[in-house]
Design a protein around this motif. Structure first.
Motif, PDB file in Angstrom:
ATOM      1  N   HIS A   1      -8.590   7.273   0.864  1.00  0.00           N
ATOM      2  CA  HIS A   1      -7.585   7.177  -0.205  1.00  0.00           C
ATOM      3  C   HIS A   1      -6.181   6.877   0.328  1.00  0.00           C
ATOM      4  O   HIS A   1      -5.204   7.438  -0.163  1.00  0.00           O
ATOM      5  CB  HIS A   1      -7.523   8.466  -1.031  1.00  0.00           C
ATOM      6  CG  HIS A   1      -8.848   8.987  -1.473  1.00  0.00           C
ATOM      7  ND1 HIS A   1      -9.665   8.300  -2.344  1.00  0.00           N
ATOM      8  CD2 HIS A   1      -9.517  10.120  -1.157  1.00  0.00           C
ATOM      9  CE1 HIS A   1     -10.765   9.000  -2.552  1.00  0.00           C
ATOM     10  NE2 HIS A   1     -10.717  10.101  -1.839  1.00  0.00           N
ATOM     11  N   ASN A   2      -6.079   6.069   1.364  1.00  0.00           N
ATOM     12  CA  ASN A   2      -4.779   5.750   1.989  1.00  0.00           C
ATOM     13  C   ASN A   2      -4.009   7.011   2.380  1.00  0.00           C
ATOM     14  O   ASN A   2      -2.801   7.096   2.162  1.00  0.00           O
ATOM     15  CB  ASN A   2      -3.911   4.891   1.060  1.00  0.00           C
ATOM     16  CG  ASN A   2      -4.606   3.612   0.656  1.00  0.00           C
ATOM     17  OD1 ASN A   2      -5.423   3.068   1.397  1.00  0.00           O
ATOM     18  ND2 ASN A   2      -4.299   3.116  -0.522  1.00  0.00           N
ATOM     19  N   SER A   3      -4.737   7.976   2.913  1.00  0.00           N
ATOM     20  CA  SER A   3      -4.107   9.262   3.206  1.00  0.00           C
ATOM     21  C   SER A   3      -4.068   9.595   4.694  1.00  0.00           C
ATOM     22  O   SER A   3      -5.033   9.370   5.418  1.00  0.00           O
ATOM     23  CB  SER A   3      -4.872  10.395   2.496  1.00  0.00           C
ATOM     24  OG  SER A   3      -4.851  10.189   1.108  1.00  0.00           O
TER      25      SER A   3
ATOM     26  N   TYR B   1       0.943   4.927   0.932  1.00  0.00           N
ATOM     27  CA  TYR B   1       0.237   5.936   1.724  1.00  0.00           C
ATOM     28  C   TYR B   1       0.595   7.322   1.209  1.00  0.00           C
ATOM     29  O   TYR B   1       1.724   7.551   0.778  1.00  0.00           O
ATOM     30  CB  TYR B   1       0.635   5.830   3.193  1.00  0.00           C
ATOM     31  CG  TYR B   1       0.083   4.593   3.873  1.00  0.00           C
ATOM     32  CD1 TYR B   1      -1.143   4.615   4.521  1.00  0.00           C
ATOM     33  CD2 TYR B   1       0.796   3.400   3.846  1.00  0.00           C
ATOM     34  CE1 TYR B   1      -1.653   3.485   5.129  1.00  0.00           C
ATOM     35  CE2 TYR B   1       0.291   2.257   4.448  1.00  0.00           C
ATOM     36  CZ  TYR B   1      -0.934   2.307   5.094  1.00  0.00           C
ATOM     37  OH  TYR B   1      -1.438   1.178   5.690  1.00  0.00           O
TER      38      TYR B   1
ATOM     39  N   ASN C   1      -8.263  11.503   9.275  1.00  0.00           N
ATOM     40  CA  ASN C   1      -8.184  10.352   8.368  1.00  0.00           C
ATOM     41  C   ASN C   1      -9.438  10.262   7.503  1.00  0.00           C
ATOM     42  O   ASN C   1      -9.714   9.226   6.916  1.00  0.00           O
ATOM     43  CB  ASN C   1      -7.923   9.041   9.129  1.00  0.00           C
ATOM     44  CG  ASN C   1      -9.101   8.619   9.975  1.00  0.00           C
ATOM     45  OD1 ASN C   1     -10.035   9.394  10.176  1.00  0.00           O
ATOM     46  ND2 ASN C   1      -9.074   7.399  10.460  1.00  0.00           N
TER      47      ASN C   1
ATOM     48  N   GLU D   1      -0.837   2.769  10.056  1.00  0.00           N
ATOM     49  CA  GLU D   1      -1.117   1.806   8.978  1.00  0.00           C
ATOM     50  C   GLU D   1      -2.616   1.512   8.849  1.00  0.00           C
ATOM     51  O   GLU D   1      -3.105   1.311   7.747  1.00  0.00           O
ATOM     52  CB  GLU D   1      -0.316   0.514   9.148  1.00  0.00           C
ATOM     53  CG  GLU D   1      -0.617  -0.225  10.428  1.00  0.00           C
ATOM     54  CD  GLU D   1       0.309  -1.421  10.631  1.00  0.00           C
ATOM     55  OE1 GLU D   1       1.059  -1.781   9.716  1.00  0.00           O
ATOM     56  OE2 GLU D   1       0.269  -1.991  11.742  1.00  0.00           O
TER      57      GLU D   1
ATOM     58  N   LYS E   1       5.629   3.791   1.477  1.00  0.00           N
ATOM     59  CA  LYS E   1       5.168   2.438   1.790  1.00  0.00           C
ATOM     60  C   LYS E   1       5.703   2.090   3.165  1.00  0.00           C
ATOM     61  O   LYS E   1       6.508   2.820   3.733  1.00  0.00           O
ATOM     62  CB  LYS E   1       5.675   1.456   0.735  1.00  0.00           C
ATOM     63  CG  LYS E   1       4.982   1.659  -0.599  1.00  0.00           C
ATOM     64  CD  LYS E   1       5.420   0.626  -1.601  1.00  0.00           C
ATOM     65  CE  LYS E   1       4.764   0.914  -2.941  1.00  0.00           C
ATOM     66  NZ  LYS E   1       5.212  -0.012  -3.963  1.00  0.00           N
TER      67      LYS E   1
ATOM     68  N   ASP F   1       4.692  10.353  -0.697  1.00  0.00           N
ATOM     69  CA  ASP F   1       4.136   9.010  -0.565  1.00  0.00           C
ATOM     70  C   ASP F   1       5.119   8.121   0.177  1.00  0.00           C
ATOM     71  O   ASP F   1       6.328   8.333   0.095  1.00  0.00           O
ATOM     72  CB  ASP F   1       3.899   8.394  -1.948  1.00  0.00           C
ATOM     73  CG  ASP F   1       2.772   9.082  -2.697  1.00  0.00           C
ATOM     74  OD1 ASP F   1       1.952   9.765  -2.048  1.00  0.00           O
ATOM     75  OD2 ASP F   1       2.713   8.930  -3.928  1.00  0.00           O
TER      76      ASP F   1
ATOM     77  N   CYS G   1      -4.934   5.352   8.529  1.00  0.00           N
ATOM     78  CA  CYS G   1      -4.813   6.100   7.279  1.00  0.00           C
ATOM     79  C   CYS G   1      -5.280   5.311   6.053  1.00  0.00           C
ATOM     80  O   CYS G   1      -5.030   5.721   4.922  1.00  0.00           O
ATOM     81  CB  CYS G   1      -3.391   6.608   7.100  1.00  0.00           C
ATOM     82  SG  CYS G   1      -2.938   7.856   8.318  1.00  0.00           S
ATOM     83  N   LEU G   2      -5.985   4.206   6.273  1.00  0.00           N
ATOM     84  CA  LEU G   2      -6.509   3.433   5.137  1.00  0.00           C
ATOM     85  C   LEU G   2      -7.845   3.973   4.643  1.00  0.00           C
ATOM     86  O   LEU G   2      -8.254   3.704   3.522  1.00  0.00           O
ATOM     87  CB  LEU G   2      -6.731   1.965   5.537  1.00  0.00           C
ATOM     88  CG  LEU G   2      -5.508   1.073   5.703  1.00  0.00           C
ATOM     89  CD1 LEU G   2      -5.957  -0.309   6.155  1.00  0.00           C
ATOM     90  CD2 LEU G   2      -4.740   0.980   4.400  1.00  0.00           C
TER      91      LEU G   2
ATOM     92  N   ILE H   1       0.843  -1.193   0.000  1.00  0.00           N
ATOM     93  CA  ILE H   1       0.000   0.000   0.000  1.00  0.00           C
ATOM     94  C   ILE H   1       0.875   1.239   0.000  1.00  0.00           C
ATOM     95  O   ILE H   1       1.811   1.351   0.792  1.00  0.00           O
ATOM     96  CB  ILE H   1      -0.912   0.016   1.240  1.00  0.00           C
ATOM     97  CG1 ILE H   1      -1.890  -1.136   1.175  1.00  0.00           C
ATOM     98  CG2 ILE H   1      -1.647   1.352   1.357  1.00  0.00           C
ATOM     99  CD1 ILE H   1      -2.704  -1.320   2.429  1.00  0.00           C
TER     100      ILE H   1
END
Ligand SMILES: *[C@@H]1O[C@H](CO)[C@@H](O)[C@H](O)[C@H]1NC(C)=O
Length: 131
Positions: free
Chosen positions: A104-106, A23, A120, A97, A66, A64, A100-101, A21
């Motif tokens: 939009h994984n942000s 982030y 989040n 982890e 990972k 970004d 922040c899912l 993923i």
């Protein structure tokens, strides 16, 4: 016994999935416009220096990341504004982890006059690091 085995396999699968993923970390300058002195941000991890940047109003310091195999990925930032300074952890694999899912994984941060707010979902904000 079998159930335990399946659960264990599932846990491994979930953990390995996280590593793929990407982030997105965003830090937005939402300080009040009245104050002329700029906000400076400087974020880095153990291996990566993202550089010091002067931030205009509503500007977004973003990158970004990972998560590494050991889930020790950690980015911290140093901020200066109006003679104040503050360190804060912008991304920490173990803390972020899951939380922040959702959007939009942000991981979203908003720098305001009274602190560094986390969200989040881009709608609820919590001051996690007062200045
Ligand atoms: C969060 O919401 C604002 C206002 O609706 C929007 O401009 C911004 O692009 C959103 N941020 C992200 C990271 O999607």
């Amino acid at each position: 016994m079998l159930a335990l085995f399946i659960f264990y396999q599932l846990a491994i699968a979930v953990n390995e999935d996280l590593l793929f993923i990407k982030y997105h970390i965003h830090i937005i300058n939402d300080l009040s416009p009245g104050v002329p002195s700029p906000l400076y941000l400087h974020c880095k991890s153990k291996n990566k220096d993202l550089g010091q940047k002067p931030m205009l109003q509503h500007q977004d310091y973003t990158w970004d990341s990972k998560i590494n195999l050991f889930r020790t990925t950690l980015f911290f930032c140093h901020a200066w504004w109006e003679g104040k300074q503050r360190y804060f952890v912008a991304f920490n694999a173990r803390r972020d982890e899951d939380r922040c899912l959702w959007y939009h994984n942000s991981c979203l941060w908003s720098v305001r006059d009274d602190g560094f707010y986390f969200s989040n979902d881009n709608s609820t904000w919590t001051n996690e690091y007062p200045w």
